[in-house]
Design a protein around this motif. Structure first.
Motif, PDB file in Angstrom:
ATOM      1  N   UNK A 170      -4.594 -68.790  24.585  1.00 50.54           N
ATOM      2  CA  UNK A 170      -4.681 -67.325  24.640  1.00 50.54           C
ATOM      3  C   UNK A 170      -3.307 -66.700  24.844  1.00 50.54           C
ATOM      4  N   UNK A 171      -2.551 -67.250  25.764  1.00 47.74           N
ATOM      5  CA  UNK A 171      -1.197 -66.733  26.008  1.00 47.74           C
ATOM      6  C   UNK A 171      -0.321 -66.950  24.782  1.00 47.74           C
ATOM      7  N   UNK A 172      -0.469 -68.126  24.158  1.00 49.09           N
ATOM      8  CA  UNK A 172       0.301 -68.406  22.942  1.00 49.09           C
ATOM      9  C   UNK A 172      -0.019 -67.434  21.819  1.00 49.09           C
ATOM     10  N   UNK A 173      -1.286 -67.053  21.679  1.00 54.07           N
ATOM     11  CA  UNK A 173      -1.668 -66.082  20.641  1.00 54.07           C
ATOM     12  C   UNK A 173      -0.981 -64.744  20.859  1.00 54.07           C
ATOM     13  N   UNK A 174      -0.943 -64.313  22.096  1.00 50.31           N
ATOM     14  CA  UNK A 174      -0.298 -63.036  22.402  1.00 50.31           C
ATOM     15  C   UNK A 174       1.201 -63.118  22.118  1.00 50.31           C
ATOM     16  N   UNK A 175       1.841 -64.183  22.598  1.00 52.56           N
ATOM     17  CA  UNK A 175       3.283 -64.326  22.394  1.00 52.56           C
ATOM     18  C   UNK A 175       3.636 -64.479  20.917  1.00 52.56           C
ATOM     19  N   UNK A 176       2.886 -65.311  20.211  1.00 56.08           N
ATOM     20  CA  UNK A 176       3.174 -65.500  18.793  1.00 56.08           C
ATOM     21  C   UNK A 176       2.838 -64.251  17.977  1.00 56.08           C
ATOM     22  N   UNK A 177       1.915 -63.429  18.458  1.00 57.97           N
ATOM     23  CA  UNK A 177       1.632 -62.160  17.790  1.00 57.97           C
ATOM     24  C   UNK A 177       2.842 -61.232  17.810  1.00 57.97           C
ATOM     25  N   UNK A 178       3.517 -61.184  18.945  1.00 55.75           N
ATOM     26  CA  UNK A 178       4.745 -60.381  19.035  1.00 55.75           C
ATOM     27  C   UNK A 178       5.888 -61.031  18.265  1.00 55.75           C
ATOM     28  N   UNK A 213       5.679 -62.906  15.668  1.00 60.10           N
ATOM     29  CA  UNK A 213       5.393 -62.850  14.238  1.00 60.10           C
ATOM     30  C   UNK A 213       6.144 -61.708  13.556  1.00 60.10           C
ATOM     31  N   UNK A 214       6.240 -60.594  14.229  1.00 57.64           N
ATOM     32  CA  UNK A 214       6.917 -59.433  13.642  1.00 57.64           C
ATOM     33  C   UNK A 214       8.413 -59.662  13.485  1.00 57.64           C
ATOM     34  N   UNK A 268       5.381 -67.737   8.468  1.00 60.38           N
ATOM     35  CA  UNK A 268       5.627 -69.116   8.042  1.00 60.38           C
ATOM     36  C   UNK A 268       6.067 -70.012   9.181  1.00 60.38           C
ATOM     37  N   UNK A 269       7.012 -69.555   9.966  1.00 56.66           N
ATOM     38  CA  UNK A 269       7.501 -70.353  11.089  1.00 56.66           C
ATOM     39  C   UNK A 269       6.429 -70.494  12.167  1.00 56.66           C
ATOM     40  N   UNK A 270       5.651 -69.431  12.378  1.00 58.71           N
ATOM     41  CA  UNK A 270       4.567 -69.479  13.369  1.00 58.71           C
ATOM     42  C   UNK A 270       3.527 -70.523  12.959  1.00 58.71           C
ATOM     43  N   UNK A 271       3.148 -70.541  11.691  1.00 54.31           N
ATOM     44  CA  UNK A 271       2.180 -71.526  11.206  1.00 54.31           C
ATOM     45  C   UNK A 271       2.729 -72.945  11.314  1.00 54.31           C
ATOM     46  N   UNK A 272       4.014 -73.110  11.058  1.00 54.47           N
ATOM     47  CA  UNK A 272       4.646 -74.418  11.179  1.00 54.47           C
ATOM     48  C   UNK A 272       4.650 -74.889  12.628  1.00 54.47           C
ATOM     49  N   UNK A 273       4.974 -73.997  13.550  1.00 51.01           N
ATOM     50  CA  UNK A 273       4.958 -74.339  14.978  1.00 51.01           C
ATOM     51  C   UNK A 273       3.545 -74.752  15.397  1.00 51.01           C
ATOM     52  N   UNK A 274       2.542 -74.035  14.933  1.00 47.83           N
ATOM     53  CA  UNK A 274       1.165 -74.383  15.263  1.00 47.83           C
ATOM     54  C   UNK A 274       0.762 -75.742  14.730  1.00 47.83           C
TER      55      UNK A 274
END
Length: 130
Positions: free
Chosen positions: A88-96, A98-99, A104-110
């Motif tokens: 949940x925390x990761x979703x919030x952080x990666x949401x910010x 992402x902008x 692409x990098x976010x999906x790779x990290x996941x």
């Protein structure tokens, strides 16, 4: 983007056609075949599904008992809550993030995070001696 994919999926499930049930059953495969972006999403979904199943079945069911000497599996719920909290925390952080750095990098990290969960078991598979 989601509206376009939903519209594409709806096109394959048009209930006015004579082959409604056949088209509805194969809509996922038709969408995968006809939408070029779906081909790239398959790998991420597969890695996520396999990792989630591995975590919930093998790690929570077997490894937690051995690693924490928890025969009754009393700590499984707590460890599961930690996993969900981190996600949940990761979703919030990666949401910010992402902008700033793009999807692409976010999906790779996941994907790397899901795959890296298996590394300890590949490197040192004798769980009973942990």
């Amino acid at each position: 983007v989601n509206g376009r994919h939903n519209a594409t999926a709806a096109k394959y499930c048009d209930n006015t056609s004579a082959h409604y049930s056949g088209k509805k059953m194969t809509a996922t495969f038709q969408l995968f075949y006809n939408d070029s972006k779906m081909k790239y999403m398959f790998g991420l979904n597969a890695v996520f599904g396999l990792s989630a199943a591995y975590l919930n079945s093998y790690v929570n069911g077997e490894v937690v008992k051995i690693a924490l000497d928890d025969v009754n599996s009393e700590d499984v719920g707590f460890l599961g809550a930690i996993s969900v909290s981190v996600a949940s925390i990761g979703c919030i952080l990666f949401g910010f993030l992402d902008k700033k750095i793009g999807k692409g990098l976010i999906l790779t990290i996941g994907a790397v995070a899901f795959i890296s969960m298996h590394i300890p078991f590949l490197v040192y598979p004798q769980v009973k001696s942990w």
